[in-house]
Design a protein around this motif. Structure first.
Motif, PDB file in Angstrom:
ATOM      1  N   MET A 126      39.439  33.557  46.838  1.00 36.52           N
ATOM      2  CA  MET A 126      40.052  34.844  46.579  1.00 36.52           C
ATOM      3  C   MET A 126      39.021  35.859  46.082  1.00 36.52           C
ATOM      4  N   PHE A 127      38.110  35.409  45.230  1.00 39.50           N
ATOM      5  CA  PHE A 127      37.070  36.291  44.696  1.00 39.50           C
ATOM      6  C   PHE A 127      36.199  36.847  45.818  1.00 39.50           C
ATOM      7  N   PHE A 128      35.685  35.976  46.683  1.00 42.95           N
ATOM      8  CA  PHE A 128      34.771  36.431  47.738  1.00 42.95           C
ATOM      9  C   PHE A 128      35.505  37.234  48.810  1.00 42.95           C
ATOM     10  N   TYR A 129      36.747  36.894  49.091  1.00 46.94           N
ATOM     11  CA  TYR A 129      37.531  37.656  50.063  1.00 46.94           C
ATOM     12  C   TYR A 129      37.705  39.094  49.584  1.00 46.94           C
ATOM     13  N   MET A 130      38.067  39.254  48.321  1.00 46.04           N
ATOM     14  CA  MET A 130      38.269  40.599  47.775  1.00 46.04           C
ATOM     15  C   MET A 130      36.943  41.341  47.623  1.00 46.04           C
ATOM     16  N   LEU A 131      35.882  40.611  47.309  1.00 42.53           N
ATOM     17  CA  LEU A 131      34.571  41.228  47.108  1.00 42.53           C
ATOM     18  C   LEU A 131      34.034  41.835  48.396  1.00 42.53           C
ATOM     19  N   PHE A 132      34.159  41.108  49.504  1.00 46.34           N
ATOM     20  CA  PHE A 132      33.557  41.551  50.760  1.00 46.34           C
ATOM     21  C   PHE A 132      34.488  42.409  51.618  1.00 46.34           C
ATOM     22  N   ASN A 133      35.754  42.509  51.241  1.00 42.99           N
ATOM     23  CA  ASN A 133      36.669  43.436  51.901  1.00 42.99           C
ATOM     24  C   ASN A 133      36.854  44.635  50.979  1.00 42.99           C
ATOM     25  N   LYS A 134      35.896  45.532  51.019  1.00 43.35           N
ATOM     26  CA  LYS A 134      35.784  46.578  50.007  1.00 43.35           C
ATOM     27  C   LYS A 134      36.961  47.547  49.985  1.00 43.35           C
ATOM     28  N   GLY A 135      37.619  47.756  51.130  1.00 40.41           N
ATOM     29  CA  GLY A 135      38.721  48.718  51.164  1.00 40.41           C
ATOM     30  C   GLY A 135      40.061  48.132  50.772  1.00 40.41           C
ATOM     31  N   ILE A 136      40.158  46.796  50.724  1.00 42.21           N
ATOM     32  CA  ILE A 136      41.437  46.148  50.490  1.00 42.21           C
ATOM     33  C   ILE A 136      41.934  46.423  49.064  1.00 42.21           C
ATOM     34  N   GLY A 137      43.189  46.794  48.982  1.00 42.08           N
ATOM     35  CA  GLY A 137      43.814  47.015  47.694  1.00 42.08           C
ATOM     36  C   GLY A 137      43.568  48.383  47.087  1.00 42.08           C
ATOM     37  N   VAL A 138      42.723  49.195  47.728  1.00 41.90           N
ATOM     38  CA  VAL A 138      42.406  50.521  47.174  1.00 41.90           C
ATOM     39  C   VAL A 138      43.463  51.541  47.602  1.00 41.90           C
ATOM     40  N   PHE A 166      37.969  45.066  37.802  1.00 42.15           N
ATOM     41  CA  PHE A 166      38.499  44.291  36.677  1.00 42.15           C
ATOM     42  C   PHE A 166      39.083  42.980  37.181  1.00 42.15           C
ATOM     43  N   PHE A 167      39.813  43.061  38.290  1.00 41.42           N
ATOM     44  CA  PHE A 167      40.405  41.880  38.927  1.00 41.42           C
ATOM     45  C   PHE A 167      39.328  40.887  39.347  1.00 41.42           C
ATOM     46  N   LEU A 168      38.256  41.381  39.957  1.00 39.50           N
ATOM     47  CA  LEU A 168      37.169  40.512  40.408  1.00 39.50           C
ATOM     48  C   LEU A 168      36.498  39.807  39.232  1.00 39.50           C
ATOM     49  N   VAL A 169      36.276  40.538  38.156  1.00 44.28           N
ATOM     50  CA  VAL A 169      35.638  39.946  36.967  1.00 44.28           C
ATOM     51  C   VAL A 169      36.514  38.846  36.384  1.00 44.28           C
ATOM     52  N   ILE A 170      37.809  39.129  36.220  1.00 42.97           N
ATOM     53  CA  ILE A 170      38.721  38.139  35.640  1.00 42.97           C
ATOM     54  C   ILE A 170      38.839  36.909  36.528  1.00 42.97           C
ATOM     55  N   THR A 171      38.900  37.111  37.846  1.00 39.72           N
ATOM     56  CA  THR A 171      38.983  35.983  38.772  1.00 39.72           C
ATOM     57  C   THR A 171      37.732  35.117  38.693  1.00 39.72           C
ATOM     58  N   ALA A 172      36.560  35.755  38.647  1.00 41.22           N
ATOM     59  CA  ALA A 172      35.296  35.014  38.554  1.00 41.22           C
ATOM     60  C   ALA A 172      35.220  34.220  37.253  1.00 41.22           C
ATOM     61  N   ILE A 173      35.625  34.834  36.151  1.00 37.56           N
ATOM     62  CA  ILE A 173      35.590  34.156  34.852  1.00 37.56           C
ATOM     63  C   ILE A 173      36.553  32.976  34.837  1.00 37.56           C
ATOM     64  N   THR A 174      37.745  33.194  35.402  1.00 41.70           N
ATOM     65  CA  THR A 174      38.735  32.112  35.451  1.00 41.70           C
ATOM     66  C   THR A 174      38.198  30.911  36.223  1.00 41.70           C
ATOM     67  N   ALA A 175      37.605  31.168  37.406  1.00 43.03           N
ATOM     68  CA  ALA A 175      37.061  30.084  38.206  1.00 43.03           C
ATOM     69  C   ALA A 175      35.915  29.397  37.486  1.00 43.03           C
ATOM     70  N   ALA A 176      35.020  30.177  36.875  1.00 41.95           N
ATOM     71  CA  ALA A 176      33.863  29.603  36.170  1.00 41.95           C
ATOM     72  C   ALA A 176      34.322  28.744  34.997  1.00 41.95           C
ATOM     73  N   LYS A 177      35.326  29.235  34.265  1.00 41.62           N
ATOM     74  CA  LYS A 177      35.826  28.484  33.117  1.00 41.62           C
ATOM     75  C   LYS A 177      36.412  27.148  33.570  1.00 41.62           C
ATOM     76  N   MET A 178      37.161  27.152  34.663  1.00 43.76           N
ATOM     77  CA  MET A 178      37.765  25.915  35.149  1.00 43.76           C
ATOM     78  C   MET A 178      36.715  24.950  35.671  1.00 43.76           C
ATOM     79  N   ILE A 179      35.668  25.461  36.322  1.00 45.60           N
ATOM     80  CA  ILE A 179      34.586  24.612  36.815  1.00 45.60           C
ATOM     81  C   ILE A 179      33.860  23.954  35.654  1.00 45.60           C
ATOM     82  N   ILE A 180      33.538  24.733  34.628  1.00 40.38           N
ATOM     83  CA  ILE A 180      32.828  24.211  33.470  1.00 40.38           C
ATOM     84  C   ILE A 180      33.656  23.141  32.757  1.00 40.38           C
ATOM     85  N   THR A 181      34.951  23.443  32.590  1.00 40.78           N
ATOM     86  CA  THR A 181      35.841  22.495  31.902  1.00 40.78           C
ATOM     87  C   THR A 181      35.997  21.190  32.694  1.00 40.78           C
ATOM     88  N   LYS A 182      36.063  21.324  34.025  1.00 38.59           N
ATOM     89  CA  LYS A 182      36.336  20.162  34.865  1.00 38.59           C
ATOM     90  C   LYS A 182      35.099  19.291  35.092  1.00 38.59           C
TER      91      LYS A 182
END
Length: 259
Positions: free
Chosen positions: A118-130, A241-257
């Motif tokens: 989801m993070f990379f899809y939203m990152l590289f589709n720059k117009g989506i959601g705007v 803001f959405f991209l940052v929160i998504t990245a942090i969420t994924a990173a936190k889960m990876i670190i924990t797991k």
């Protein structure tokens, strides 16, 4: 059942209040607030299933706070939501039932993969959601929406953190909405799923009410502030803001797991 003030020190209680206030404000803007509030509540020392139920009670208060703000600002689409709410409720209730029966460890790797995608899809589709490109209901988007509401509802009841982000992404991808309208609709759907989940947690006696009410009041206020900021700043503010929160969420889960 442990009482609120016997479960933690006063200092820890204040820490949890502050973290949950921040979490609800963040969640109202871009989702992912559970990444902050759930670990904070786990630090109280309550049994994990009791934490999940208590956190869900507080999350309902947060969802009410943000949903009210988006609804009164005209950022929700009841034409779409009325077909999705029932399915979302059923999915969430079943998710809680499954949670009480089995360990949730097997689900974590799948959630990490979805968050990264989801993070990379939203990152590289720059117009989506705007821009808001919603053209109305079609057979295709309503079928996709029904499946989305059921599956994300199940995830909300079973695990929880990241539900708001998944819903926002789904409304953008399926219906072509912008971040503001997607956030507003996701808040309503998240609220109904949270209420269904809470009903199940109450049935299984997995809620610490003194703790849940105290945190819930704080999270309601935080959600009101976060939603006000999101509506005022617009879609171009929410996307990064959405991209940052998504990245942090994924990173936190990876670190924990895995670490």
């Amino acid at each position: 059942m442990l009482g609120l003030f016997t479960a933690m020190s006063f200092e820890n209680f204040i820490f949890v209040l502050v973290m949950c206030f921040i979490a609800s404000a963040v969640d109202a803007i871009a989702g992912g607030g559970g990444l902050i509030s759930l670990p904070a509540m786990i630090s109280t020392g309550l049994p994990i299933h009791l934490v999940m139920g208590t956190h869900k009670f507080s999350s309902v208060c947060s969802s009410i706070g943000s949903s009210l703000k988006f609804f009164t600002s005209g950022k929700t689409n009841l034409e779409v939501l009325k077909y999705l709410i029932g399915l979302n409720i059923c999915g969430a209730a079943f998710g809680v039932f499954v949670l009480t029966q089995i360990n949730d460890a097997f689900l974590e790797p799948l959630i990490i993969i979805l968050l990264v995608f989801m993070f990379f899809y939203m990152l590289f589709n720059k117009g989506i959601g705007v821009e808001d490109n919603y053209k109305g209901k079609t057979k295709k988007n309503m079928m996709q929406g029904a499946l989305m509401a059921t599956l994300i509802g199940f995830y909300n009841g079973f695990f929880g953190p990241g539900t708001g982000s998944f819903l926002t992404f789904a409304f953008i991808k399926i219906y072509g909405m912008d971040f503001i309208n997607s956030s507003g609709n996701s808040k309503i759907l998240n609220l109904t799923g949270n209420i269904a989940s809470l009903a199940m947690f109450i049935y299984f006696k997995k809620v610490n009410y003194p703790y849940a009410i105290a945190i819930g009041i704080v999270m309601f206020l935080g959600a009101q502030i976060g939603a006000k900021i999101a509506i005022a700043k617009g879609a171009k503010f929410i996307k990064p803001f959405f991209l940052v929160i998504t990245a942090i969420t994924a990173a936190k889960m990876i670190i924990t797991k895995f670490m």
